[in-house]
Design a protein around this motif. Sequence first.
Motif, PDB file in Angstrom:
ATOM      1  N   ALA A 135       0.849  -0.968   0.289  1.00 59.37           N
ATOM      2  CA  ALA A 135       0.265   0.211   0.160  1.00 59.37           C
ATOM      3  C   ALA A 135       0.592   1.396  -0.038  1.00 59.37           C
ATOM      4  O   ALA A 135      -0.136   2.013  -0.850  1.00 59.37           O
ATOM      5  CB  ALA A 135      -0.769  -0.084   1.243  1.00 59.37           C
ATOM      6  N   PRO A 136       1.695   1.524   1.169  1.00 61.59           N
ATOM      7  CA  PRO A 136       2.529   2.867   0.832  1.00 61.59           C
ATOM      8  C   PRO A 136       3.320   2.701  -0.810  1.00 61.59           C
ATOM      9  O   PRO A 136       3.727   3.882  -1.684  1.00 61.59           O
ATOM     10  CB  PRO A 136       3.857   2.178   1.503  1.00 61.59           C
ATOM     11  N   LEU A 137       3.742   1.444  -1.098  1.00 58.89           N
ATOM     12  CA  LEU A 137       4.832   1.670  -2.595  1.00 58.89           C
ATOM     13  C   LEU A 137       3.426   1.934  -3.805  1.00 58.89           C
ATOM     14  O   LEU A 137       3.220   2.827  -3.680  1.00 58.89           O
ATOM     15  CB  LEU A 137       4.776  -0.239  -2.604  1.00 58.89           C
ATOM     16  N   MET A 138       2.250   2.064  -3.246  1.00 55.23           N
ATOM     17  CA  MET A 138       1.221   2.549  -4.206  1.00 55.23           C
ATOM     18  C   MET A 138       0.691   3.150  -4.708  1.00 55.23           C
ATOM     19  O   MET A 138       0.642   4.191  -5.086  1.00 55.23           O
ATOM     20  CB  MET A 138       0.179   1.460  -4.821  1.00 55.23           C
ATOM     21  N   LYS A 139       1.095   3.789  -3.541  1.00 53.54           N
ATOM     22  CA  LYS A 139       0.198   5.434  -2.873  1.00 53.54           C
ATOM     23  C   LYS A 139       1.680   6.600  -3.307  1.00 53.54           C
ATOM     24  O   LYS A 139       1.196   7.114  -4.278  1.00 53.54           O
ATOM     25  CB  LYS A 139       0.782   6.040  -1.410  1.00 53.54           C
ATOM     26  N   LEU A 140       2.971   6.011  -2.933  1.00 52.24           N
ATOM     27  CA  LEU A 140       4.047   6.502  -4.058  1.00 52.24           C
ATOM     28  C   LEU A 140       3.678   6.522  -5.749  1.00 52.24           C
ATOM     29  O   LEU A 140       4.034   8.021  -5.983  1.00 52.24           O
ATOM     30  CB  LEU A 140       5.447   6.455  -3.550  1.00 52.24           C
ATOM     31  N   GLN A 409      10.012  16.379  -8.528  1.00 53.98           N
ATOM     32  CA  GLN A 409       9.243  15.587  -7.289  1.00 53.98           C
ATOM     33  C   GLN A 409       9.525  13.894  -7.958  1.00 53.98           C
ATOM     34  O   GLN A 409       9.434  13.167  -6.940  1.00 53.98           O
ATOM     35  CB  GLN A 409       8.070  15.891  -7.651  1.00 53.98           C
ATOM     36  N   SER A 410       8.626  13.562  -9.196  1.00 58.33           N
ATOM     37  CA  SER A 410       8.515  12.199  -8.852  1.00 58.33           C
ATOM     38  C   SER A 410       9.577  11.411  -9.581  1.00 58.33           C
ATOM     39  O   SER A 410       9.638   9.780  -8.480  1.00 58.33           O
ATOM     40  CB  SER A 410       8.008  11.989 -10.595  1.00 58.33           C
ATOM     41  N   ASN A 411      10.651  12.187  -9.014  1.00 58.15           N
ATOM     42  CA  ASN A 411      12.226  11.013  -9.320  1.00 58.15           C
ATOM     43  C   ASN A 411      12.757  11.039  -7.618  1.00 58.15           C
ATOM     44  O   ASN A 411      13.301  10.173  -7.828  1.00 58.15           O
ATOM     45  CB  ASN A 411      13.583  11.979  -9.639  1.00 58.15           C
ATOM     46  N   SER A 412      11.939  11.731  -6.581  1.00 54.37           N
ATOM     47  CA  SER A 412      12.807  11.999  -5.662  1.00 54.37           C
ATOM     48  C   SER A 412      11.486  10.651  -4.706  1.00 54.37           C
ATOM     49  O   SER A 412      11.655  10.060  -4.475  1.00 54.37           O
ATOM     50  CB  SER A 412      12.525  13.364  -4.899  1.00 54.37           C
ATOM     51  N   LEU A 413      10.244  10.854  -5.232  1.00 58.23           N
ATOM     52  CA  LEU A 413       9.376   9.515  -4.964  1.00 58.23           C
ATOM     53  C   LEU A 413       9.615   8.374  -5.117  1.00 58.23           C
ATOM     54  O   LEU A 413       9.349   7.417  -4.709  1.00 58.23           O
ATOM     55  CB  LEU A 413       7.885   9.912  -5.488  1.00 58.23           C
ATOM     56  N   ALA A 414      10.656   8.166  -6.116  1.00 53.18           N
ATOM     57  CA  ALA A 414      11.172   7.062  -7.609  1.00 53.18           C
ATOM     58  C   ALA A 414      11.742   6.213  -6.279  1.00 53.18           C
ATOM     59  O   ALA A 414      11.596   5.399  -6.290  1.00 53.18           O
ATOM     60  CB  ALA A 414      11.132   6.837  -8.824  1.00 53.18           C
ATOM     61  N   ASN A 415      12.625   7.464  -6.051  1.00 52.13           N
ATOM     62  CA  ASN A 415      13.850   6.798  -4.908  1.00 52.13           C
ATOM     63  C   ASN A 415      13.339   6.588  -3.643  1.00 52.13           C
ATOM     64  O   ASN A 415      13.675   5.222  -3.363  1.00 52.13           O
ATOM     65  CB  ASN A 415      14.630   8.592  -5.482  1.00 52.13           C
ATOM     66  N   LEU A 416      12.379   7.159  -3.267  1.00 56.49           N
ATOM     67  CA  LEU A 416      11.967   6.935  -1.848  1.00 56.49           C
ATOM     68  C   LEU A 416      11.476   5.547  -1.799  1.00 56.49           C
ATOM     69  O   LEU A 416      11.525   4.443  -1.475  1.00 56.49           O
ATOM     70  CB  LEU A 416      10.575   7.701  -1.407  1.00 56.49           C
ATOM     71  N   ARG A 417      10.970   5.224  -2.971  1.00 59.53           N
ATOM     72  CA  ARG A 417       9.547   3.510  -3.477  1.00 59.53           C
ATOM     73  C   ARG A 417      10.861   2.981  -3.521  1.00 59.53           C
ATOM     74  O   ARG A 417      10.910   1.423  -3.436  1.00 59.53           O
ATOM     75  CB  ARG A 417       8.791   4.146  -4.248  1.00 59.53           C
ATOM     76  N   ASP A 418      11.989   2.869  -4.100  1.00 60.50           N
ATOM     77  CA  ASP A 418      12.990   1.742  -5.013  1.00 60.50           C
ATOM     78  C   ASP A 418      13.438   1.649  -3.276  1.00 60.50           C
ATOM     79  O   ASP A 418      14.409   0.815  -2.773  1.00 60.50           O
ATOM     80  CB  ASP A 418      13.978   2.584  -5.828  1.00 60.50           C
ATOM     81  N   THR A 419      13.698   2.710  -2.389  1.00 61.89           N
ATOM     82  CA  THR A 419      14.628   2.724  -0.708  1.00 61.89           C
ATOM     83  C   THR A 419      13.901   1.553  -0.045  1.00 61.89           C
ATOM     84  O   THR A 419      14.069   0.911   0.385  1.00 61.89           O
ATOM     85  CB  THR A 419      14.681   3.520  -0.375  1.00 61.89           C
ATOM     86  N   LEU A 420      12.184   1.783  -0.835  1.00 62.93           N
ATOM     87  CA  LEU A 420      11.037   0.990   1.047  1.00 62.93           C
ATOM     88  C   LEU A 420      11.338  -0.079   0.567  1.00 62.93           C
ATOM     89  O   LEU A 420      11.049  -1.459   1.600  1.00 62.93           O
ATOM     90  CB  LEU A 420      10.060   2.018   0.765  1.00 62.93           C
ATOM     91  N   PRO A 431       4.974  -2.232   7.029  1.00 60.02           N
ATOM     92  CA  PRO A 431       3.228  -0.996   6.722  1.00 60.02           C
ATOM     93  C   PRO A 431       3.628   0.407   7.156  1.00 60.02           C
ATOM     94  O   PRO A 431       3.455   1.697   6.689  1.00 60.02           O
ATOM     95  CB  PRO A 431       2.557  -1.384   5.459  1.00 60.02           C
ATOM     96  N   ILE A 432       2.794   0.779   8.316  1.00 60.36           N
ATOM     97  CA  ILE A 432       3.084   1.916   9.123  1.00 60.36           C
ATOM     98  C   ILE A 432       3.842   2.124   9.170  1.00 60.36           C
ATOM     99  O   ILE A 432       4.265   3.675   9.146  1.00 60.36           O
ATOM    100  CB  ILE A 432       2.246   0.889  10.697  1.00 60.36           C
ATOM    101  N   GLU A 433       5.057   1.918   9.137  1.00 57.93           N
ATOM    102  CA  GLU A 433       6.722   2.620   8.874  1.00 57.93           C
ATOM    103  C   GLU A 433       7.049   3.263   7.823  1.00 57.93           C
ATOM    104  O   GLU A 433       7.197   4.590   8.134  1.00 57.93           O
ATOM    105  CB  GLU A 433       7.377   1.344  10.149  1.00 57.93           C
ATOM    106  N   ALA A 434       6.500   2.303   6.884  1.00 54.06           N
ATOM    107  CA  ALA A 434       6.888   3.078   5.242  1.00 54.06           C
ATOM    108  C   ALA A 434       5.745   4.540   5.264  1.00 54.06           C
ATOM    109  O   ALA A 434       6.051   5.533   4.658  1.00 54.06           O
ATOM    110  CB  ALA A 434       6.936   2.172   4.394  1.00 54.06           C
ATOM    111  N   LYS A 435       4.346   3.665   5.748  1.00 53.70           N
ATOM    112  CA  LYS A 435       3.653   5.473   5.287  1.00 53.70           C
ATOM    113  C   LYS A 435       4.031   6.493   6.550  1.00 53.70           C
ATOM    114  O   LYS A 435       4.011   7.353   5.565  1.00 53.70           O
ATOM    115  CB  LYS A 435       2.148   4.511   6.024  1.00 53.70           C
ATOM    116  N   LYS A 436       4.784   6.075   7.820  1.00 56.10           N
ATOM    117  CA  LYS A 436       5.594   7.531   8.124  1.00 56.10           C
ATOM    118  C   LYS A 436       6.530   8.637   7.402  1.00 56.10           C
ATOM    119  O   LYS A 436       6.842   9.462   7.695  1.00 56.10           O
ATOM    120  CB  LYS A 436       5.556   6.940   9.583  1.00 56.10           C
ATOM    121  N   GLN A 437       7.476   7.536   6.676  1.00 55.65           N
ATOM    122  CA  GLN A 437       8.374   8.291   5.849  1.00 55.65           C
ATOM    123  C   GLN A 437       7.576   8.433   4.724  1.00 55.65           C
ATOM    124  O   GLN A 437       7.886   9.598   4.170  1.00 55.65           O
ATOM    125  CB  GLN A 437       9.339   7.168   6.137  1.00 55.65           C
TER     126      GLN A 437
END
Length: 443
Positions: A135-140, A409-420, A431-437
């Motif tokens: 779910a957090p990845l899909m939000k990104l 912004q999308s590049n930053s979000l993609a980098n965060l997604r790939d890290t998570l 998932p709850i910890e990822a959502k906080k990030q």
Amino acid sequence: MEWIDTTVGEFCPFVYGKAIKKSDQISEGMPVFGSNGVYAFSEKPLVDSHGVIIGRKGSVGKIHLSEEAFWVSDTAYYTNKATLADTYFVYYLLSSLGLENMNTDAAVPGLNRSNAHRLEIKVPKYASDREQLIAPLMKLDNKIQLNHNINQTLEKMAQALFKSWFVDFEPVKAKVAALEAGGSDEDALLAAMESVSGKTTDQLATLSAEQPERYAELRATAAQFPSAMQDSELGEIPVGWSVAPFSELAWLDTTSIKPNNEPEKVWEHYSIPAFDEGKSPALELGANIKSNKYKVSPSAILSSKLNPHFPRTWWPNVTDEEAAICSTEFMQFIPKEASHRPFVAGMIMSDPFQSGIMMRVTGSTGSRQRAQPKQVAVMNVVLPREELIEAYSTLTGGMYLTQARNIEQSNSLANLRDTLLPKLLSGELMPIEAKKQIVEVVS
């Protein structure tokens, strides 16, 4: 959350795609995927639901997802699950396995299905847990897609305005029609204002009362359009406008450099693959860039030389002028006036200009056709008065800047997604910890 040990072949077996006849490929319909993504459309699908596509030949292990029914060619595999959410889980899972490093053919890159099927994986046992996990990845990804949709809308708006003003001459023709109907100069001006703004006479009256400054700006812009047409070598154009070589508006820059002369330097590399990945440059060490490149100017507009990709026109957001380079498969045009950059971009992306490029290519039908930049640079175009160039650039310049910010912004979000991603799929992160990030990033 209960996890189970399994293999790719047990959890999401790969199915071979099927070649599609050239005669069955159309311009709209169900997407047809190859190993590198969508390249055509089909009237009927091979797969009647959502699914994940995996590159088999060429772009080995490249992962794509289709939320709708689709066709997949014989250069790729596909797999799917009962629900879209679980199919997304497979998409993220396969993206984390490094399939692109499993090439088994030295001549033509290829992914062996048996080898991929033997990969050991650990997944949540229940589909509901798998859905919660991603779910957090899909939000990104949803935010990235939203940015993409906004950028497409902005690009269409800018091009629609360019077409109306500088290709179809709608404000000029509105004035002509008003005068031919016996109207006064004021009637002609109001007709042009309606054309420029898309508002009715009553709406303009309301605008005048409620936003007098905006009304005055609109009136001033409409006044810049002439009220008659004249003949030219490119057909009828507005009176006072001219036909001139494109080089009078922008010059062709072919300044070439060798990045590997500075092997430790990190370069912003604008390339056609980087364009396809999201219109942001790849960051590469000079040691890894073997061929010559063009140096990119901060005010440049890049347009692909290769057919069928001429409309691939890029507005670079150069962050380091001394480290920005682009592929020599681009034509790089530098506006003579930096403030005219939006107008020059609109000109290059317009249908008449793209048609002109098509007339200046080399290569037979069966081979790669390539535009001839020097011929394109001297191609005749219609130039309006400078005041209208400035007006258009002012109106659309903000759109291009918004696009650049959305891409960043999308590049930053993609980098965060790939890290998570690997942390979530390994169970290291809940998932709850990822959502906080990510809550502050996408809010």
